[in-house]
Design a protein around this motif. Structure first.
Motif, PDB file in Angstrom:
ATOM      1  N   ALA A  30       0.809  -1.201  -0.042  1.00 44.05           N
ATOM      2  CA  ALA A  30      -0.084   0.069   0.040  1.00 44.05           C
ATOM      3  C   ALA A  30       0.951   1.192   0.212  1.00 44.05           C
ATOM      4  CB  ALA A  30      -1.117  -0.038   1.072  1.00 44.05           C
ATOM      5  N   ALA A  31       1.987   1.363   0.716  1.00 46.96           N
ATOM      6  CA  ALA A  31       2.996   2.382   0.733  1.00 46.96           C
ATOM      7  C   ALA A  31       3.320   2.668  -0.608  1.00 46.96           C
ATOM      8  CB  ALA A  31       3.958   2.134   1.628  1.00 46.96           C
ATOM      9  N   VAL A  32       3.841   1.527  -1.334  1.00 47.71           N
ATOM     10  CA  VAL A  32       4.261   1.679  -2.776  1.00 47.71           C
ATOM     11  C   VAL A  32       3.244   2.146  -3.755  1.00 47.71           C
ATOM     12  CG1 VAL A  32       5.474   0.644  -4.574  1.00 47.71           C
ATOM     13  CG2 VAL A  32       6.371   0.084  -2.391  1.00 47.71           C
ATOM     14  N   GLY A  34       0.814   3.896  -2.856  1.00 46.51           N
ATOM     15  CA  GLY A  34       0.671   5.396  -2.582  1.00 46.51           C
ATOM     16  C   GLY A  34       1.500   6.189  -3.331  1.00 46.51           C
ATOM     17  N   LEU A  35       3.080   5.893  -3.150  1.00 38.97           N
ATOM     18  CA  LEU A  35       3.789   6.755  -3.719  1.00 38.97           C
ATOM     19  C   LEU A  35       3.603   6.747  -5.218  1.00 38.97           C
ATOM     20  CD1 LEU A  35       6.564   8.115  -3.816  1.00 38.97           C
ATOM     21  CD2 LEU A  35       7.763   5.895  -3.777  1.00 38.97           C
ATOM     22  N   GLY A  36       3.202   5.705  -6.049  1.00 43.73           N
ATOM     23  CA  GLY A  36       3.214   5.664  -7.362  1.00 43.73           C
ATOM     24  C   GLY A  36       1.681   6.656  -7.900  1.00 43.73           C
ATOM     25  N   ALA A  37       0.961   6.300  -7.025  1.00 43.11           N
ATOM     26  CA  ALA A  37      -0.343   7.275  -7.183  1.00 43.11           C
ATOM     27  C   ALA A  37      -0.068   8.441  -7.004  1.00 43.11           C
ATOM     28  CB  ALA A  37      -1.570   6.687  -6.300  1.00 43.11           C
ATOM     29  N   CYS A  82      -5.525   3.151 -10.677  1.00 37.57           N
ATOM     30  CA  CYS A  82      -5.212   1.640 -11.149  1.00 37.57           C
ATOM     31  C   CYS A  82      -3.872   1.041 -10.573  1.00 37.57           C
ATOM     32  CB  CYS A  82      -5.278   1.483 -12.482  1.00 37.57           C
ATOM     33  SG  CYS A  82      -6.594   2.086 -13.338  1.00 37.57           S
ATOM     34  N   MET A  83      -3.410   1.810  -9.616  1.00 34.28           N
ATOM     35  CA  MET A  83      -2.078   1.295  -8.975  1.00 34.28           C
ATOM     36  C   MET A  83      -2.063  -0.072  -8.450  1.00 34.28           C
ATOM     37  SD  MET A  83       0.019   3.516 -10.422  1.00 34.28           S
ATOM     38  CE  MET A  83       1.313   2.582  -9.729  1.00 34.28           C
ATOM     39  N   ARG A  84      -3.096  -0.608  -8.130  1.00 32.32           N
ATOM     40  CA  ARG A  84      -3.531  -1.969  -7.572  1.00 32.32           C
ATOM     41  C   ARG A  84      -3.064  -3.108  -8.607  1.00 32.32           C
ATOM     42  NH1 ARG A  84      -6.798  -3.150  -2.621  1.00 32.32           N
ATOM     43  NH2 ARG A  84      -6.985  -0.885  -1.739  1.00 32.32           N
ATOM     44  N   ARG A  85      -3.076  -2.609  -9.814  1.00 34.76           N
ATOM     45  CA  ARG A  85      -2.881  -3.790 -10.761  1.00 34.76           C
ATOM     46  C   ARG A  85      -1.588  -3.746 -11.239  1.00 34.76           C
ATOM     47  NH1 ARG A  85      -7.930  -1.745 -10.940  1.00 34.76           N
ATOM     48  NH2 ARG A  85      -9.716  -3.202 -11.650  1.00 34.76           N
ATOM     49  N   ARG A  86      -0.844  -4.782 -11.485  1.00 31.54           N
ATOM     50  CA  ARG A  86       0.573  -4.912 -11.668  1.00 31.54           C
ATOM     51  C   ARG A  86       0.682  -4.181 -13.026  1.00 31.54           C
ATOM     52  NH1 ARG A  86       4.436  -8.192 -10.040  1.00 31.54           N
ATOM     53  NH2 ARG A  86       2.836  -9.534  -8.775  1.00 31.54           N
ATOM     54  N   TRP A  87      -0.072  -4.342 -13.872  1.00 33.58           N
ATOM     55  CA  TRP A  87       0.366  -3.655 -15.417  1.00 33.58           C
ATOM     56  C   TRP A  87       0.287  -1.988 -15.253  1.00 33.58           C
ATOM     57  CZ3 TRP A  87      -3.431  -0.056 -16.730  1.00 33.58           C
ATOM     58  CH2 TRP A  87      -4.614  -0.316 -16.293  1.00 33.58           C
TER      59      TRP A  87
END
Length: 132
Positions: A30-32, A34-37, A82-87
């Protein structure tokens, strides 16, 4: 027989022990995410705010350029969700390349592409170092 000590107990299934979490985060995924989002949301905001200054301060940003900036900003906002998805991580990298290529329409888009490309590279580095 003696009862096992509290330290020898096996944690319940699904609960990660301290040894499995070298980062010290409760939920590193979740932390990662959040950083990407956060990086993508910031990029979307900056892209939308950059349209008018580019047009006023000597940019010959025509209809195609403005359309490109708006499309990239919308893509960044959608990818942030969509950051939960690997793609989504690969799509975020492709978005940075598209922004950099937007420098063909105006040099300031290339500058934004470099800045956010470096921010995205840092987010990818943090992701790799935390998640392995």
């Amino acid at each position: 027989m003696s009862e096992p000590e509290k330290n020898d107990a096996i944690p319940p299934e699904g609960e990660m022990g301290a040894a499995a979490r070298p980062s010290g985060l409760r939920n590193p995924e979740a932390a990662v995410r959040g950083l990407g989002a956060g990086t993508l949301v910031l990029e979307a905001i900056v892209l939308l705010l950059a349209i008018q200054p580019i047009r006023i301060l000597g940019g010959d940003l025509g209809t195609w350029g403005i359309t490109l900036v708006i499309v990239l900003a919308v893509m960044a906002a959608v990818l942030a969700g969509c950051m939960r998805r690997r793609w989504a991580w690969g799509a975020g990298t492709a978005l940075q390349a598209l922004l950099l290529a937007g420098g063909l329409l105006h040099w300031s888009l290339a500058a934004l592409g470099v800045i956010f490309g470096l921010a995205w590279a840092y987010a990818m580095y943090v992701r790799r170092s935390i998640l392995g």
